[in-house]
Design an enzyme around this catalytic site. Structure first.
Site, short mmCIF file in Angstrom:
data_model
loop_
_atom_site.label_atom_id
_atom_site.label_comp_id
_atom_site.label_asym_id
_atom_site.label_seq_id
_atom_site.Cartn_x
_atom_site.Cartn_y
_atom_site.Cartn_z
N HIS A 86 0.83 -1.21 0.00
CA HIS A 86 0.00 0.00 0.00
C HIS A 86 0.86 1.26 0.00
O HIS A 86 1.86 1.34 0.71
CB HIS A 86 -0.94 0.00 1.21
N PRO A 87 0.42 2.25 -0.77
CA PRO A 87 1.15 3.52 -0.78
C PRO A 87 0.85 4.30 0.49
O PRO A 87 -0.20 4.10 1.11
CB PRO A 87 0.55 4.24 -1.99
N ILE A 98 -5.47 2.35 6.13
CA ILE A 98 -6.85 2.58 6.60
C ILE A 98 -7.72 2.76 5.37
O ILE A 98 -7.24 3.20 4.32
CB ILE A 98 -6.91 3.83 7.53
N CYS A 99 -8.98 2.38 5.50
CA CYS A 99 -9.91 2.53 4.36
C CYS A 99 -10.26 4.02 4.24
O CYS A 99 -11.07 4.54 5.00
CB CYS A 99 -11.16 1.69 4.60
N ALA A 100 -9.63 4.69 3.29
CA ALA A 100 -9.76 6.14 3.18
C ALA A 100 -11.21 6.54 2.87
O ALA A 100 -11.67 7.59 3.33
CB ALA A 100 -8.81 6.67 2.10
N SER A 134 -6.55 3.89 -5.74
CA SER A 134 -6.00 4.55 -4.55
C SER A 134 -6.16 6.07 -4.66
O SER A 134 -6.47 6.74 -3.66
CB SER A 134 -4.53 4.16 -4.40
N GLU A 176 -9.67 7.06 -3.79
CA GLU A 176 -9.91 6.89 -2.35
C GLU A 176 -9.25 8.01 -1.54
O GLU A 176 -9.86 8.59 -0.64
CB GLU A 176 -9.39 5.52 -1.90
N GLN A 177 -8.02 8.32 -1.89
CA GLN A 177 -7.30 9.35 -1.13
C GLN A 177 -7.92 10.74 -1.36
O GLN A 177 -8.02 11.54 -0.43
CB GLN A 177 -5.81 9.34 -1.50
N PHE A 186 1.10 2.56 7.38
CA PHE A 186 -0.23 2.69 8.00
C PHE A 186 -1.28 2.52 6.91
O PHE A 186 -1.23 3.19 5.89
CB PHE A 186 -0.35 4.08 8.63
N1 LIG Z 1 -1.97 3.50 3.15
C1 LIG Z 1 -3.28 3.35 2.86
O1 LIG Z 1 -4.13 3.20 3.73
N2 LIG Z 1 -3.60 3.37 1.56
C2 LIG Z 1 -4.87 3.28 1.10
N3 LIG Z 1 -6.07 3.34 1.80
C3 LIG Z 1 -7.05 3.41 0.89
O2 LIG Z 1 -8.26 3.50 1.15
N4 LIG Z 1 -6.54 3.39 -0.37
C4 LIG Z 1 -5.18 3.30 -0.29
O3 LIG Z 1 -4.36 3.28 -1.17
#
Ligand SMILES: NC(=O)N[C@H]1NC(=O)NC1=O
Length: 173
Positions: free
Chosen positions: A67-68, A121-123, A84, A87-88, A119
């Site tokens: 994951h980034p 998390i579901c953004a 991603s 989401e971000q 770290f």
């Molecule tokens: N680091 C991290 O949580 N990355 C992510 N979360 C998310 O919801 N999309 C991601 O790429």
């Protein structure tokens, strides 16, 4: 797309469509393809989650390492995967004030230093304030617990990505 259409997909088609349900880990889709036919999308989601849950600790950490960073270099340079990035951006991470940005960078570094993976998390289920809060809190966790917390978030991300694919591909009535 309905579940029958999914069950008819070739291996290549299936991995093309579902290969990024878990960020940069097409092995997940490649593995569950052989479990077709799926009775429903819930069954497909369960197959994905079972695969993830049965990984050894090193495999779970490997998934997290794919994951980034949130609001990291990839977001700034435009090199995130499409999923991603969406989401971000949805969590407002492309619009951080300079103080928020440096706080997030510091917490990302501190977290990676402590746990050896980023770290996660579901953004889409959070915003920048809850993400910063969670980062601060989760930095205090024990490493074994934190791997599990991160993996639960990977499953949430994967579930929302699956639902997006189903919605986008379902023709409007
Ligand atoms: N680091 C991290 O949580 N990355 C992510 N979360 C998310 O919801 N999309 C991601 O790429």
């Amino acid at each position: 797309m309905d579940i029958r259409a999914v069950n008819d997909l070739s291996f290549e088609e299936f991995v093309n469509i579902f290969g990024n349900l878990v960020e940069k880990c097409p092995i997940v889709a490649a593995t569950v393809w052989s479990q077709r036919p799926f009775g429903s999308f819930t069954a497909l989601e369960k197959a994905i989650n079972d695969f993830i849950d049965h990984l050894p600790q090193s495999g779970k950490e490997g998934l997290l390492r794919c994951h980034p960073d949130l609001a990291g270099r990839d977001l700034q340079r435009g090199t995130l995967t499409q999923e991603s990035r969406v989401e971000q951006v949805a969590a407002g991470l492309d619009a951080l004030g300079s103080e928020e940005a440096s706080r997030m960078e510091r917490l990302n570094d501190e977290y990676k230093q402590r746990f050896g993976f980023p770290f996660v998390i579901c953004a889409r289920m959070n915003d920048k304030a809850t993400i910063l809060h969670q980062m601060t809190e989760r930095c205090q966790n024990e490493p074994a617990l934190e791997t599990l917390r991160g993996i639960e978030e990977v499953k949430k991300i994967s579930s929302l990505r699956l639902h997006s694919i189903i919605l986008v591909d379902t023709p409007r009535l």
